[in-house]
Scaffold this motif. Sequence first.
Motif, PDB file in Angstrom:
ATOM      1  N   GLU A  88       0.805  -1.220   0.000  1.00  0.00           N
ATOM      2  CA  GLU A  88       0.000   0.000   0.000  1.00  0.00           C
ATOM      3  C   GLU A  88       0.838   1.270   0.000  1.00  0.00           C
ATOM      4  OE1 GLU A  88      -0.493  -2.470   2.138  1.00  0.00           O
ATOM      5  OE2 GLU A  88      -2.611  -3.029   2.273  1.00  0.00           O
ATOM      6  N   VAL A  92       0.229   4.216  -2.657  1.00  0.00           N
ATOM      7  CA  VAL A  92      -0.238   5.535  -2.230  1.00  0.00           C
ATOM      8  C   VAL A  92       0.715   6.625  -2.705  1.00  0.00           C
ATOM      9  CG1 VAL A  92      -0.592   7.001  -0.206  1.00  0.00           C
ATOM     10  CG2 VAL A  92      -1.600   4.720  -0.288  1.00  0.00           C
ATOM     11  N   ILE A 130      -6.752   0.107  -0.102  1.00  0.00           N
ATOM     12  CA  ILE A 130      -5.914   1.287  -0.276  1.00  0.00           C
ATOM     13  C   ILE A 130      -6.535   2.480   0.441  1.00  0.00           C
ATOM     14  CG2 ILE A 130      -5.046   2.944  -1.971  1.00  0.00           C
ATOM     15  CD1 ILE A 130      -3.480   0.388  -1.958  1.00  0.00           C
ATOM     16  N   LEU A 134      -4.926   4.750   3.415  1.00  0.00           N
ATOM     17  CA  LEU A 134      -4.845   6.207   3.384  1.00  0.00           C
ATOM     18  C   LEU A 134      -5.368   6.799   4.689  1.00  0.00           C
ATOM     19  CD1 LEU A 134      -6.122   7.008  -0.214  1.00  0.00           C
ATOM     20  CD2 LEU A 134      -3.813   7.327   0.634  1.00  0.00           C
ATOM     21  N   PHE A 208      -7.569  10.403  -3.113  1.00  0.00           N
ATOM     22  CA  PHE A 208      -6.563  10.596  -2.059  1.00  0.00           C
ATOM     23  C   PHE A 208      -6.970  11.760  -1.155  1.00  0.00           C
ATOM     24  CE2 PHE A 208      -2.694  12.253  -0.226  1.00  0.00           C
ATOM     25  CZ  PHE A 208      -1.893  11.144   0.000  1.00  0.00           C
TER      26      PHE A 208
END
Length: 218
Positions: A88, A92, A130, A134, A208
């Motif tokens: 991950e 990211v 994911i 985050l 994101f």
Amino acid sequence: METIRILLLEDDAPTRQRLHDALAADPGFSVEAVDSLAAARAAIARECPQVLLTDLELPDGHGADLTAEVHAAHPQVEILVISVLCDEANVVAAIAAGASGYIVKDALPEDIGNTVRQVLDGESPLSAGIARYLLRRLQPAATAGAEPVARPALDLTGRETDILWGIAKGMSYNEIADSLGISRKTLPNYIKSIYRKLEVNSRGEAVFEAVSRKLITL
């Protein structure tokens, strides 16, 4: 039908061949495969692809650096990173640099081509895993004696938040428009407004920012 130019960057020869063959099986794809950042930069200088698939850990650098370069110079290029499961942190980093999603190295051949088609159709191949990563990484650290850093409030409308949720779930723009009962022709205006408010330029960046600001929950 337009042929989609794809540049594949993968340094491991067997993996590169498997990914190349999976993509080349689609008659609508024209695939060039290279094994280094230097070779990828040279290929982009000759002819910019419409899709870039890049590995992350490479002999002469990191794929996130190439992602940032291409995203800045050619924002129209869709970028997917090639990842292994449970990586991950690197995924990211690539999303923050401008990638729209990722392909797992051991994905089924049909899933590889489908993922490229998804991103070209306006979908965001980002997993809930994911998104959860985050959330964990972007939680403000509880530091003794430190004041939390305030982030500017955003004036996203309810409709824009609904659209953001759809993007994060991997829905195509047409699916989002249909599910919300809005015109497919006006959806791009909403997308532009969302990007402007979040100060981003891609679906990956939008997800994101939305997750980090807790604007959406997956």
